[in-house]
Design a protein around this motif. Structure first.
Motif: not given
Lengths: 136, 117, 768
Positions: A24, A27-30, B56, C648, C724-726, C729-730
């Motif tokens: 987890i 992979r957080g960045h995507y 996303l 989460m 980054g794609k999330n 998080n970015v």
């Protein structure tokens, strides 16, 4: 609460959950995930283990006090934050390595930063819960 | 849904405040937790809702193709949730310690800084 | 010149570390070098000043606010600078013997040099704001020096009163300075003085006038602010000498002097100064009769002298200004020496009660001679400088355009009482028979008897040869006021009415001295009048404020947490409720809100039930579980509406929180029903009102268009810039990484706090 079933299950669950938390985290960045969530999952794994096998067992398995993860994680994050200074970029400027790694994607300072967060969260959560359950 | 959530936020605020005004110190903490939930929801709502559109970027693209949920409130709330965990833990331990030392959880008896009272 | 101002501060800081060295080696006399050096440095400019030159020095400090460390040495600054450094030298010298072996001698010198630096800064600075800062610094050092005997309650109280009054004056000065700056467009004093018309024609002129005079009145102890000065006599005598007679109290006079050209000709200005100066003169001169403490007498005579100075500046003619300039010097010389003599008497005999002192000439002849000369200067007996000063005062009142008789009468009255005061302090303790109680008195140390002697000799010599200081007196007058042909100072003016006035003054003064003996009966009489004195009024006012603020504090801060919460909430309800209710119009028709689905309804019902259950349940465990359900419902809502990360996080944190609660719950007490039902109802209504208000606000917000600029920037650039794609998080690890870094630090601190709280308890229990 130390039942045999829980004990047996947790012996398998702990490594699986830890692995999952790292997954987890990476992979957080995507995709959904990241240091905070990963850290919380990892701490839940240890707490579950403590429930099953007793606090003493979990602590002895850890070998060191979880509190030490906090300064370690802070160091990671801080180094990631200041590392751009060494190449003449402003604070927090992201540096990336070339190339692509499966699951993780690209390797760079934000990932190191996130690993720092992950460690701090585990350290803090475990310190809190362990200290509280130790106290009478 | 938005209207219902707005009302729920109000209820969480009301419940939080009401619990904070009780004399029992445990209720105070529960009040703080309910209240912070209410605040999170308020921030979430202020970014507007988008059903099932997480922020996303699709794997096949470099930018967003369709509308997505506002990421900023999410980042704020994520931070808030983790911080409030720390806050709650600290508050709980503080309560526990106060109870151990003073043998009361009545807030009205904790209104002086003097040791001997 | 900057170094002249700063060196005092440097020394004062240095003494913090090296104080013990000076104290132990008894080297404090060496510190006299500092004021002496400054005196010599200033004197080196004497030639230039006498020729009318002005020396400027410029250092930028806060250019953005037009605040600079500009210094200017002109005639007026020079005159005051000489007083400050000259009397400073003597006082530094005197103190080394007066406070010999005192526990806090180093601290005393530290304050004293800080004061001297501040005072020099005040008279030398050429910027209004800088001047204000130095002005405040003198007030603060004065506070420390008055409260130097910090073990005495009356000392501390007097120090506070003095700080309060002079601090009030500081406010006025700042207000005046800002208004002047606004009107003139500059804070540079030179520029303001070179173009006074800018201030004069400005719309704030009257206000400026009032503020500046009030600032001066508080500092220079004018009625009705005079009462801090007698209280300030709690300070050690060198302080009274230096701050409260020779220099600091003259700062107000300096201010009036400096800004006179701006206010010249304004009726308000002249009348304010004349009236307050005259009232102060008469009021405090009259009070002299009733005092029996040497320093108290000197305090009131100082106030009277300050009154005369203000009065003279109020008259504002060339003669009056000359008289004021001369009188500043005269007063500094005789009052400082009288104070030092009173200090010697106090030091050697242990009392300052005039009724118990007599015959001291047998023990300390040199002091007696010094005292008599000082009294002669004070009384204006020829051929002292005091005589010239007195003649000039009479001339300026007598040659004024209006109310000549009245003004002259006032001046003569005050001068008679000053004559009396001078002789009571300078002569009375030494004459008559030596009482048995004082037979053991020793001769004072030379370090103490020398400084007053030097001053009176100066007063005598300058009286006979006034030419020495003539240039320094006339320089400020010509430079500041533009008067030309300033009168030559001379001892003999020929036979005129003025001479008659002088003779009358001396005659009546002598009669008073011979007939009126200070005694306790007189003191008792004046004490009865204290009820209506300004000091008493201020004390009453203080007590009133204390009562009101105590009541106010108790009203809101009664120590009950729920009371605080209720107050805050009630305030918010009242303050924003009005706006919200009147601007609320719900228009859901054209809003693209989401439709409720079945599972959402289910979640919401569960959540509502859990919230209500949490509030009403009597079981703590049930409350905690219900709270957990609220949290899990939250994570479901987050999941539905595009926030998987949040879902989460909320889920895991909620789990941990419930575990935490369960861990400690059984160590905590059960709920008790503590609150009355009425109060519960009140709280319930208040919380519901607040909740409704919040809901209304959210609904109002939802109807407003949303600003997405920042979100879109992050969304658009998440992959392009941050790879980054999330996006969430970015934002956390890249765009707003610093915030996250600080957040994890906070988390660390919180868990260390938890750790500390628990381990601390264990350890303290172990001790028992």
């Amino acid at each position: 609460m130390q039942t045999t079933i829980l004990k047996a299950a947790s012996n398998f669950l702990l490594p699986v959950l830890l692995l999952f938390s790292i997954f987890i985290l990476l992979r957080g960045h995507y995709l959904p995930g990241g240091g905070f969530i990963g850290g919380l999952i990892a701490s839940s794994a240890f707490v579950l283990d403590a429930f099953a096998n007793g606090l003493v067992y979990t602590k002895s398995m850890l070998r060191f006090h979880p509190g030490f993860l906090m300064p370690l994680g802070l160091t990671f994050s801080f180094l990631a934050a200041i590392s751009p200074f060494f190449v003449g970029k402003p604070l927090m400027h992201a540096l990336w390595m070339k190339g692509h790694i499966p699951v993780i994607g690209k390797l760079g300072t934000p990932l190191i930063f996130d690993i720092g967060v992950y460690l701090v969260v585990i350290g803090a959560a475990l310190t809190i819960i362990f200290t509280i359950s130790e106290s009478r | 849904m938005e209207v219902v959530l707005a009302i729920i936020t109000g209820i969480l605020y009301a419940a939080g405040i009401y619990m904070m005004m009780r004399r029992s110190i445990v209720k105070l903490i529960i009040g703080v937790i309910l209240f912070s939930n209410g605040v999170n929801l308020l921030i979430f709502l202020s970014g507007r809702l988008k059903k099932g559109k997480p922020p996303l970027i699709p794997e096949s693209s470099d930018v967003f193709i369709e509308a997505y949920t506002d990421p900023i409130p999410q980042a704020l709330i994520l931070t808030a949730i983790v911080i409030s965990f720390g806050l709650q833990a600290f508050a709980i331990v503080l309560v526990k310690r106060a109870y151990k030392v003073l043998h009361t959880d009545d807030l009205d008896q904790l209104n002086t800084t003097d040791e001997d009272s | 010149m900057l170094i002249v101002v700063l060196i005092g501060f440097l020394l004062s800081a240095l003494l913090l570390f090296t104080g013990n060295f000076f104290k132990e080696k008894k080297l404090s006399t060496l510190l006299t070098i500092l004021p002496l050096g400054i005196l010599i440095y200033l004197l080196s400019f004497g030639q230039k000043i006498a020729q009318g030159e002005v020396i400027y020095l410029h250092y930028e400090w806060i250019p953005a606010f037009d605040v600079s460390l500009n210094f200017r040495l002109d005639g007026l600054s020079f005159l005051f600078g000489l007083l400050i450094s000259g009397i400073g030298t003597l006082v530094f010298f005197y103190t080394s013997s007066y406070l010999k072996g005192h526990h806090f001698l180093d601290r005393f010198y530290s304050y004293l040099s800080m004061f001297m630096a501040a005072m020099l800064g005040l008279v030398l600075s050429d910027n209004l704001i800088t001047m204000f800062i130095f002005w405040e610094l003198t007030s603060i050092t004065s506070f420390f020096l008055i409260g130097f005997n910090n073990e005495s309650q009356s000392s501390r109280k007097s120090a506070l009163v003095a700080l309060g009054i002079t601090g009030l004056g500081g406010f006025f000065l700042l207000a005046g300075a800002v208004l002047i700056g606004e009107s003139a467009g500059t804070y540079s004093i030179s520029q303001i003085l070179s173009d006074p018309e800018a201030v004069r024609s400005g719309s704030y002129f009257s206000l400026i006038c009032i503020f500046m005079t009030l600032a001066a009145f508080t500092k220079s102890a004018q009625f009705p602010f005079h009462f801090w000065l007698p209280g300030a006599m709690q300070a050690p005598t060198p302080v009274s000498t230096y701050l409260h007679s020779a220099t600091m109290v003259k700062a107000g006079v300096y201010l009036l002097f400096r800004f006179s050209p701006v206010f010249e000709g304004s009726h308000l200005w002249h009348e304010l100064l004349l009236i307050f100066g005259a009232v102060t003169m008469i009021y405090s001169a009259y009070h002299i009769i009733f005092r029996i403490d040497l320093k108290s007498i000197l305090a009131y005579s100082t106030i009277a002298a300050l009154g005369i100075l203000v009065f003279l500046i109020g008259i504002g003619t060339k003669m009056a200004i000359t008289a004021a300039a001369v009188f500043i010097v005269v007063h500094a010389l005789y009052k400082a020496s009288l104070f030092l003599i009173a200090g010697i008497i106090d030091h050697e005999t242990g009392t300052r009660d005039i009724t118990r002192l007599s015959g001291l000439r047998h023990k300390m002849m040199p002091i007696f001679i010094t005292g008599v000369i000082a009294a002669a200067i004070s009384g204006g007996i020829p051929p002292t400088l005091g005589f010239i000063g007195k003649e000039l005062i009479y001339e300026s009142t007598y040659h004024f355009t209006e109310s000549v008789v009245f003004l002259t009468f006032l001046a003569i009255f005050t001068k008679i009482l000053l004559f009396y005061a001078g002789f009571v302090v300078g002569m009375k303790p030494f004459t008559g028979k030596l009482p048995a109680a004082l037979s053991e008195v020793h001769k004072p140390d030379i370090k103490m008897s020398l400084p007053p002697a030097i001053m009176v000799i100066l007063g005598l010599v300058l009286g006979i040869f006034p030419g020495f200081i003539e240039d320094f007196i006339s320089a400020p007058i010509t430079q500041t006021f533009g008067f030309t042909d300033v009168e030559h100072l001379k001892i003999w003016h020929g036979f005129s009415e003025i001479l008659v006035f002088s003779m009358v003054t001396i005659l009546i003064g002598t009669i008073m001295y011979l007939t009126l003996k200070p005694n306790y009966k007189l003191k008792g009489f004046i004490s009865k009048l204290e009820v209506i004195s300004p000091l008493q009024l201020m004390n009453d006012l203080n007590q009133g404020f204390e009562k009101i603020s105590g009541w106010w504090t108790n009203l809101f801060q009664n120590g009950y947490l729920r009371h605080y919460v209720a107050t805050c909430v009630l305030f918010m309800v009242i303050s924003i409720g009005y706006v919200v209710v009147f601007n609320f119009n719900l228009d859901l028709a054209d809003q693209a809100f989401h439709q409720l689905t079945f599972h959402e309804v289910a979640i919401i019902v569960i959540m509502l039930g859990a919230v209500i259950f949490t509030v009403v349940t009597r079981s703590r465990l049930a409350a905690v579980v219900a709270m957990g359900i609220v949290g899990f419902s939250f994570s479901l809502i987050f999941l539905f509406y595009g926030a998987p990360d949040l879902a989460m996080t909320q889920f895991s944190v909620d789990t941990l929180t419930v575990i935490l609660f369960v861990l400690v719950l059984y160590k905590l007490p059960k709920y008790l029903k503590l609150t009355k039902n009425v109060l519960r109802l009140e709280h319930g209504i208040l919380s519901l009102t607040f909740g409704t208000l919040v809901s209304m606000i959210i609904l109002m917000v939802l109807q407003q268009p949303v600003q997405k600029e920042v979100s879109e920037y992050y969304g658009d650039n998440a992959y392009l810039l941050a790879k980054g794609k999330n996006v969430v998080n970015v934002i956390l690890v890249d765009f707003r990484g610093i915030d996250t870094l600080i957040e994890v630090s906070v988390l660390t601190v919180a868990s260390l706090g938890v750790f500390g709280l628990i381990k601390l308890r264990i350890r303290s229990r172990d001790k028992k």
